[in-house]
Design a protein around this motif. Structure first.
Motif: not given
Length: 257
Positions: A41-42, A60-64, A67-68, A87, A89
């Motif tokens: 989650n965010s 994963t990044l579609q879940k916003n 940070s990643y 990006h 993040k």
């Protein structure tokens, strides 16, 4: 590309050369299951070990997440992925999963796919220990790996599988039994909260279609047909997978710190 360089190339990159994007033992279905169980989650701070082509990173990044960070040993992968996922993040950095240089207790979720299998047992433990170190209390660690079954598989068969996988994949492939994978996580301070097991059908036509779609399947088959050196490598890999089919499976484990 010369036959010599193809012979030296690790199996997953041979498959990537012909256009295979999903390179995980349980395919797209098990990756999706892992991400679903992680419930990203965010608010999450995510670390992925060995992101490879960035297939799971994209999901994963579609879940916003908040940070990643993706950590990979190969400089070209890091460069390509930073360009692809540009990006603020998101960061892909050069490094080893056993020595991330991230702060203690700093991440909420860590995952890795088809990478622990490729390490010797002592290195597996180092990577799992590092995941535990960087996770916050009650943070989640997920793995998607190749496993052996049954748990009482004869030692000689286990050795034969590891030897033949290493020879055909050109990596130090050392899959563990389901119970051994579970125990490894428990020994390093994790408690298990979910276990998923599936057939290992990475190179079966129906799995390739499911993972890559019809167009991707046709593209892959065409590339295999027109590149004899690569075709030889892939046939040898498939033969080993078929030979030991009843002993091989894919496993997803979700564990909590």
């Amino acid at each position: 590309m010369s036959k010599h360089s193809i012979e030296k190339m690790s199996g997953h990159w041979v498959l990537a050369k012909v256009g295979k994007k999903v390179l995980r033992p349980g395919g797209k279905q098990m990756t999706d299951k892992m991400i679903q169980l992680l419930d990203i989650n965010s608010a999450d701070q995510i670390v992925e070990f060995a992101p490879g082509l960035g297939y799971t990173a994209n999901i994963t990044l579609q879940k916003n997440p908040a940070s990643y960070i993706g950590i990979d040993l190969e400089e070209k992968i890091v460069k390509d992925l930073n360009e692809k996922f540009n990006h603020k993040k998101v960061l892909f950095k050069l490094g080893h999963a056993a020595h991330t240089e991230l702060e203690d207790n700093s991440q909420t979720k860590v995952y890795g796919e088809a990478m622990l299998t490729m390490h010797a047992d002592h290195r597996k433990k180092e990577i799992i220990r590092e995941a535990h170190r960087i996770l916050k209390k009650e943070g989640l660690y997920a793995i998607h790996e190749l496993a052996l079954r049954p748990d009482h598989i004869p030692d000689q068969i286990k050795k034969n599988i590891q030897k033949e996988l290493a020879e055909t994949m050109k990596v130090n492939a050392r899959p563990l039994t389901v119970e051994e994978w579970k125990n490894l996580l428990k020994e390093k301070g994790f408690s298990l909260i979910a276990v998923e097991i599936a057939q290992m059908h990475l190179l079966e036509p129906f799995r390739i279609i499911d993972d890559e779609g019809i167009r991707g399947f046709v593209h892959i088959i065409k590339n295999i047909a027109t590149q004899p050196e690569i075709r030889e490598r892939i046939i040898r890999m498939k033969e080993v997978f078929k030979k030991y089919e009843k002993y091989l499976c894919a496993i997803v484990l979700i564990a909590k710190k």
